[in-house]
Design a protein around this motif. Structure first.
Motif, PDB file in Angstrom:
ATOM      1  N   ILE A   1      39.432  39.672  43.791  1.00 44.72           N
ATOM      2  CA  ILE A   1      39.840  41.062  43.599  1.00 44.72           C
ATOM      3  C   ILE A   1      38.895  41.950  44.397  1.00 44.72           C
ATOM      4  O   ILE A   1      37.680  41.774  44.365  1.00 44.72           O
ATOM      5  N   GLY A   2      39.441  42.871  45.145  1.00 43.85           N
ATOM      6  CA  GLY A   2      38.652  43.747  46.005  1.00 43.85           C
ATOM      7  C   GLY A   2      38.733  43.343  47.468  1.00 43.85           C
ATOM      8  O   GLY A   2      38.491  44.161  48.353  1.00 43.85           O
TER       9      GLY A   2
ATOM     10  N   GLU B   1      56.574  41.580  38.142  1.00 41.01           N
ATOM     11  CA  GLU B   1      56.581  41.924  39.563  1.00 41.01           C
ATOM     12  C   GLU B   1      55.520  42.965  39.894  1.00 41.01           C
ATOM     13  O   GLU B   1      55.312  43.926  39.146  1.00 41.01           O
ATOM     14  N   ALA B   2      54.844  42.765  41.027  1.00 36.68           N
ATOM     15  CA  ALA B   2      53.921  43.762  41.545  1.00 36.68           C
ATOM     16  C   ALA B   2      54.763  44.837  42.227  1.00 36.68           C
ATOM     17  O   ALA B   2      55.597  44.527  43.074  1.00 36.68           O
ATOM     18  N   ASN B   3      54.588  46.090  41.826  1.00 42.37           N
ATOM     19  CA  ASN B   3      55.410  47.170  42.362  1.00 42.37           C
ATOM     20  C   ASN B   3      55.192  47.366  43.853  1.00 42.37           C
ATOM     21  O   ASN B   3      54.062  47.329  44.332  1.00 42.37           O
ATOM     22  N   TYR B   4      56.298  47.608  44.560  1.00 41.07           N
ATOM     23  CA  TYR B   4      56.234  47.967  45.981  1.00 41.07           C
ATOM     24  C   TYR B   4      55.931  49.452  46.064  1.00 41.07           C
ATOM     25  O   TYR B   4      56.568  50.270  45.405  1.00 41.07           O
TER      26      TYR B   4
ATOM     27  N   VAL C   1      49.029  44.921  43.658  1.00 41.05           N
ATOM     28  CA  VAL C   1      48.467  43.693  43.096  1.00 41.05           C
ATOM     29  C   VAL C   1      47.085  44.083  42.590  1.00 41.05           C
ATOM     30  O   VAL C   1      46.171  44.302  43.377  1.00 41.05           O
ATOM     31  N   LYS C   2      46.956  44.186  41.248  1.00 40.07           N
ATOM     32  CA  LYS C   2      45.729  44.759  40.695  1.00 40.07           C
ATOM     33  C   LYS C   2      44.987  43.853  39.724  1.00 40.07           C
ATOM     34  O   LYS C   2      43.781  43.889  39.644  1.00 40.07           O
ATOM     35  N   LYS C   3      45.732  43.055  38.981  1.00 43.29           N
ATOM     36  CA  LYS C   3      45.057  42.275  37.949  1.00 43.29           C
ATOM     37  C   LYS C   3      44.967  40.803  38.331  1.00 43.29           C
ATOM     38  O   LYS C   3      45.765  40.309  39.124  1.00 43.29           O
ATOM     39  N   PRO C   4      43.978  40.106  37.756  1.00 45.81           N
ATOM     40  CA  PRO C   4      43.833  38.683  38.053  1.00 45.81           C
ATOM     41  C   PRO C   4      45.061  37.903  37.600  1.00 45.81           C
ATOM     42  O   PRO C   4      45.740  38.276  36.662  1.00 45.81           O
ATOM     43  N   GLY C   5      45.338  36.833  38.322  1.00 45.25           N
ATOM     44  CA  GLY C   5      46.462  35.977  37.955  1.00 45.25           C
ATOM     45  C   GLY C   5      46.933  35.170  39.145  1.00 45.25           C
ATOM     46  O   GLY C   5      46.408  35.282  40.256  1.00 45.25           O
ATOM     47  N   LYS C   6      47.920  34.341  38.892  1.00 50.91           N
ATOM     48  CA  LYS C   6      48.526  33.547  39.954  1.00 50.91           C
ATOM     49  C   LYS C   6      49.807  34.260  40.373  1.00 50.91           C
ATOM     50  O   LYS C   6      50.645  34.588  39.533  1.00 50.91           O
TER      51      LYS C   6
ATOM     52  N   PHE D   1      49.136  32.397  45.428  1.00 52.94           N
ATOM     53  CA  PHE D   1      47.687  32.587  45.530  1.00 52.94           C
ATOM     54  C   PHE D   1      47.161  32.996  44.148  1.00 52.94           C
ATOM     55  O   PHE D   1      47.881  33.545  43.330  1.00 52.94           O
ATOM     56  N   ASN D   2      45.907  32.661  43.924  1.00 56.86           N
ATOM     57  CA  ASN D   2      45.208  33.062  42.704  1.00 56.86           C
ATOM     58  C   ASN D   2      44.371  34.287  43.033  1.00 56.86           C
ATOM     59  O   ASN D   2      43.568  34.274  43.966  1.00 56.86           O
ATOM     60  N   TYR D   3      44.592  35.349  42.269  1.00 56.61           N
ATOM     61  CA  TYR D   3      43.824  36.585  42.432  1.00 56.61           C
ATOM     62  C   TYR D   3      42.756  36.548  41.349  1.00 56.61           C
ATOM     63  O   TYR D   3      43.052  36.661  40.159  1.00 56.61           O
ATOM     64  N   VAL D   4      41.510  36.339  41.771  1.00 53.45           N
ATOM     65  CA  VAL D   4      40.433  36.049  40.825  1.00 53.45           C
ATOM     66  C   VAL D   4      39.339  37.119  40.828  1.00 53.45           C
ATOM     67  O   VAL D   4      39.131  37.810  41.832  1.00 53.45           O
ATOM     68  N   LYS D   5      38.633  37.198  39.689  1.00 50.12           N
ATOM     69  CA  LYS D   5      37.508  38.143  39.588  1.00 50.12           C
ATOM     70  C   LYS D   5      36.376  37.652  40.489  1.00 50.12           C
ATOM     71  O   LYS D   5      36.172  36.437  40.608  1.00 50.12           O
ATOM     72  N   PRO D   6      35.658  38.589  41.096  1.00 49.26           N
ATOM     73  CA  PRO D   6      34.545  38.175  41.994  1.00 49.26           C
ATOM     74  C   PRO D   6      33.411  37.500  41.251  1.00 49.26           C
ATOM     75  O   PRO D   6      33.233  37.605  40.102  1.00 49.26           O
TER      76      PRO D   6
END
Length: 175
Positions: A60-61, A104-107, A144-149, A170-175
């Motif tokens: 994330i970031g 869904e991640a908003n467009y 795409v803001k929160k952690p998750g797959k 992809f996995n969106y993970v905390k740093p």
């Protein structure tokens, strides 16, 4: 009675000229449609296609970079419409970006209205046996803001003429 005959003659002349214009317009429309169909439909048997690639894990970031590659395995030059692909700036929603749970991640990008058919300048040629690639940052158009797959599916085939068989995750993970 004498005034009706000249009026009737004038009406016949006007209607016959309208009829001529209509048939000219119809002939012109058929010709335009033939050109549109020829440019719009992909030739049968051609196998130009695209593929998506990205890192499996993104912090994330960081930028969420998606690589979009168009392949031409044929022995002739092929083309595709750049509309609804990353080969133009984000002008429409052509990707579904969802968490695996379905959210869904908003467009958040632009939504262009366009005149049809696409002009010649909207097509990109790909040489025989060659490929073209471009990388975009999904965060410039998708929330795409929160952690998750997340799963990304290309949905722009109807406009671009490019098929993409597989989605990417992809996995969106905390740093």
């Amino acid at each position: 009675m004498k005034t009706i005959i000249p009026l009737l003659s004038a009406a016949v002349m006007i209607l016959s000229s309208c009829s001529h214009q209509t048939s000219t317009s119809s002939a012109r429309k058929v010709k335009e449609d033939a050109v549109t169909n020829k440019a719009w439909k992909r030739p049968e048997g051609k196998k130009i296609y695209a593929a998506l690639q990205m890192e499996n894990s993104i912090k994330i970031g960081d930028s969420v970079k998606l690589k979009f590659t168009v392949y031409n395995p044929t022995d002739s030059v092929q083309q595709f419409c750049k509309w609804h692909t990353p080969f133009e700036p984000l002008m429409s929603k052509y990707l579904d970006v969802k968490e695996v749970n379905g959210e869904e991640a908003n467009y958040q990008g632009a939504m262009a209205k366009r005149m049809m058919p696409p002009p010649a300048s909207s097509y990109q040629k790909v040489n025989p046996g060659d490929s073209l690639s471009i990388t975009i940052d999904l965060l410039k158009g998708y929330a795409v803001k929160k952690p998750g797959k997340y799963v990304i599916i290309y949905t722009g085939e109807g406009m671009s003429g490019l098929s993409v068989k597989d989605s990417v995750t992809f996995n969106y993970v905390k740093p």
